[in-house]
Design an enzyme around this catalytic site. Structure first.
Site, mmCIF file in Angstrom:
data_model
loop_
_atom_site.group_PDB
_atom_site.id
_atom_site.type_symbol
_atom_site.label_atom_id
_atom_site.label_comp_id
_atom_site.label_asym_id
_atom_site.label_seq_id
_atom_site.Cartn_x
_atom_site.Cartn_y
_atom_site.Cartn_z
ATOM 1 N N GLU A 1 8.361 0.241 -5.376
ATOM 2 C CA GLU A 1 7.460 -0.262 -6.420
ATOM 3 C C GLU A 1 6.541 0.888 -6.833
ATOM 4 O O GLU A 1 5.925 1.525 -5.971
ATOM 5 C CB GLU A 1 6.599 -1.409 -5.885
ATOM 6 C CG GLU A 1 7.322 -2.731 -5.794
ATOM 7 C CD GLU A 1 6.405 -3.850 -5.290
ATOM 8 O OE1 GLU A 1 6.168 -4.791 -6.043
ATOM 9 O OE2 GLU A 1 5.952 -3.769 -4.140
ATOM 10 N N HIS B 1 5.139 2.563 -3.428
ATOM 11 C CA HIS B 1 5.301 1.566 -2.358
ATOM 12 C C HIS B 1 6.762 1.423 -1.932
ATOM 13 O O HIS B 1 7.559 0.756 -2.598
ATOM 14 C CB HIS B 1 4.737 0.218 -2.851
ATOM 15 C CG HIS B 1 4.685 -0.838 -1.790
ATOM 16 N ND1 HIS B 1 4.987 -2.149 -2.017
ATOM 17 C CD2 HIS B 1 4.355 -0.762 -0.477
ATOM 18 C CE1 HIS B 1 4.852 -2.837 -0.891
ATOM 19 N NE2 HIS B 1 4.471 -2.017 0.051
HETATM 20 P P1 NAD Z 1 1.989 2.724 11.426
HETATM 21 O O1 NAD Z 1 0.891 2.108 12.218
HETATM 22 O O2 NAD Z 1 3.390 2.701 11.949
HETATM 23 O O3 NAD Z 1 1.631 4.260 11.114
HETATM 24 C C1 NAD Z 1 0.380 4.694 10.662
HETATM 25 C C2 NAD Z 1 0.204 6.151 11.089
HETATM 26 O O4 NAD Z 1 -0.975 6.655 10.431
HETATM 27 C C3 NAD Z 1 -0.014 6.341 12.594
HETATM 28 O O5 NAD Z 1 0.916 7.274 13.109
HETATM 29 C C4 NAD Z 1 -1.452 6.884 12.685
HETATM 30 O O6 NAD Z 1 -1.627 7.807 13.750
HETATM 31 C C5 NAD Z 1 -1.584 7.548 11.327
HETATM 32 N N1 NAD Z 1 -2.966 7.782 10.905
HETATM 33 C C6 NAD Z 1 -4.060 6.999 11.095
HETATM 34 N N2 NAD Z 1 -5.140 7.592 10.564
HETATM 35 C C7 NAD Z 1 -4.742 8.763 10.020
HETATM 36 C C8 NAD Z 1 -5.408 9.819 9.352
HETATM 37 N N3 NAD Z 1 -6.740 9.789 9.136
HETATM 38 N N4 NAD Z 1 -4.693 10.888 8.944
HETATM 39 C C9 NAD Z 1 -3.352 10.944 9.179
HETATM 40 N N5 NAD Z 1 -2.660 9.961 9.817
HETATM 41 C C10 NAD Z 1 -3.344 8.892 10.237
HETATM 42 O O7 NAD Z 1 1.893 2.020 9.980
HETATM 43 P P2 NAD Z 1 3.077 1.824 8.888
HETATM 44 O O8 NAD Z 1 3.731 0.518 9.108
HETATM 45 O O9 NAD Z 1 3.864 3.082 8.815
HETATM 46 O O10 NAD Z 1 2.195 1.648 7.556
HETATM 47 C C11 NAD Z 1 1.669 2.752 6.863
HETATM 48 C C12 NAD Z 1 1.305 2.338 5.447
HETATM 49 O O11 NAD Z 1 2.489 1.844 4.783
HETATM 50 C C13 NAD Z 1 0.279 1.223 5.339
HETATM 51 O O12 NAD Z 1 -0.535 1.467 4.215
HETATM 52 C C14 NAD Z 1 1.136 -0.024 5.119
HETATM 53 O O13 NAD Z 1 0.454 -1.042 4.418
HETATM 54 C C15 NAD Z 1 2.234 0.547 4.257
HETATM 55 N N6 NAD Z 1 3.505 -0.224 4.261
HETATM 56 C C16 NAD Z 1 3.995 -0.744 5.436
HETATM 57 C C17 NAD Z 1 5.189 -1.442 5.427
HETATM 58 C C18 NAD Z 1 5.762 -2.009 6.699
HETATM 59 O O14 NAD Z 1 6.666 -2.854 6.634
HETATM 60 N N7 NAD Z 1 5.316 -1.565 7.854
HETATM 61 C C19 NAD Z 1 5.909 -1.609 4.229
HETATM 62 C C20 NAD Z 1 5.401 -1.047 3.051
HETATM 63 C C21 NAD Z 1 4.184 -0.359 3.092
#
Ligand code: NAD
Length: 291
Positions: free
Chosen positions: A152, A140
């Site tokens: 994490e 994480h």
């Molecule tokens: P985001 O919406 O910016 O990006 C998600 C990406 O995943 C998109 O580009 C989408 O096209 C892609 N995607 C969707 N389905 C897919 C598939 N089947 N195969 C491949 N790619 C696919 O989201 P994010 O903010 O980057 O979050 C991503 C992960 O990280 C989540 O699990 C979120 O909980 C976690 N996270 C986010 C944060 C934050 O602050 N944004 C912090 C820590 C963890």
């Protein structure tokens, strides 16, 4: 186990940051997404962020060029089968993540470690749907990945020590610091941070203070670099609400109930910086408190 090649699934804001720091640390990275636009946007974002590091003297022109050369992209998930480690950072929806792992399984090498960057979904449950729960864990990163120091590392109930140690080795090679967490709702950072933000919203809801007085109280009175409401806008109020719901549902304790005012902002579509309005209105400079 020596990790050399890493697959990153999802090229959104987290996936591009993860690919960026891995490539700078000399890992070969294959970045996958379902959308070509997301892959192209990720590559230009990575280049822009490397340029910023270059202009601040944090990396050299050579290191930038080498990092960019370490990243390849693909729309085909099976191409990630040849990696030693996979970090899944796709959309935060359990059905999406489960389908990704199911599609990957037939193509993986026996030693490949699977990880998820999920903020809230149970690592143990995701692991149980794969053929290798002992080689599965939570990886994480914090947002923005190139800047934030912490990772994490979350053990599912079945995660074995060699898997944990391999992931710890990667975190160290990235020059970041790991905090070890057990697999309970929201892990460590969000378990502590989100109830504080939620309490700040209650403080606003009950009229104890205004947006400005709550934020300046915590900045000047508790030495926080950002006020809790300013931070909530930065994270996204929908994300804050989703994490409070995970804590409330997963721990079944009323102390985690989301503040009705937080729900109301989300219902209004006032999600913080990303929609230009949340506890502050960002359409004006400097931003103006909305309450
Ligand atoms: P985001 O919406 O910016 O990006 C998600 C990406 O995943 C998109 O580009 C989408 O096209 C892609 N995607 C969707 N389905 C897919 C598939 N089947 N195969 C491949 N790619 C696919 O989201 P994010 O903010 O980057 O979050 C991503 C992960 O990280 C989540 O699990 C979120 O909980 C976690 N996270 C986010 C944060 C934050 O602050 N944004 C912090 C820590 C963890």
């Amino acid at each position: 186990m020596e990790i050399a090649k890493v697959g990153v699934v999802g090229a959104g804001q987290m996936g591009n940051g993860i690919a960026h720091v891995l490539a700078l640390a000399k890992y070969d990275v294959i970045l996958n997404d379902v959308s070509q636009d997301a892959l192209s946007a990720a590559l230009s974002q990575i280049e822009q962020n490397l340029d910023r590091q270059l202009s601040r003297g944090k990396i050299s022109e050579d290191e930038k060029a080498q990092a960019l050369g370490k990243i390849s992209t693909t729309l085909k998930l099976p191409e990630l089968g040849a990696t030693d480690l996979i970090i899944e950072a796709a959309t935060e929806r359990e059905t999406v993540k489960t389908a990704i792992f199911e599609d990957l399984l037939p193509h993986l090498q026996p030693h490949t470690i699977l990880t998820s960057n999920t903020s809230s979904i149970s690592i143990t449950r995701l692991a149980s749907r794969t053929d290798r729960p002992e080689k599965f864990m939570g990886f994480h990163f914090m947002n923005p990945v190139p800047i934030m120091q912490l990772v994490e590392l979350i053990r599912g109930i079945a995660t074995d020590e060699p898997t944990y140690n391999s992931c710890l080795g990667v975190v160290e090679k990235l020059g970041k610091t790991a905090a070890s967490a057990e697999d309970f709702p929201a892990f460590i950072v969000n378990r502590i941070l989100m109830p504080m933000i939620n309490e700040a919203v209650y403080t606003l809801y009950e009229g104890v203070g205004s947006v400005a007085s709550i934020d300046s109280s915590m900045k000047l009175g508790a030495n926080h670099p950002m006020g809790p409401l300013e931070l909530a806008d930065f994270i996204g109020l929908d994300t804050c609400l989703a994490i409070m719901n995970v804590l409330h549902d997963g721990l079944a304790d009323t102390k985690y109930r989301p503040c009705p005012l937080l729900t109301k902002y989300v219902e209004a579509g006032w999600l913080g910086r990303k929609t230009d309005r949340g506890f502050y209105d960002y359409r004006q400079d400097p931003p103006v408190p909305t309450r």
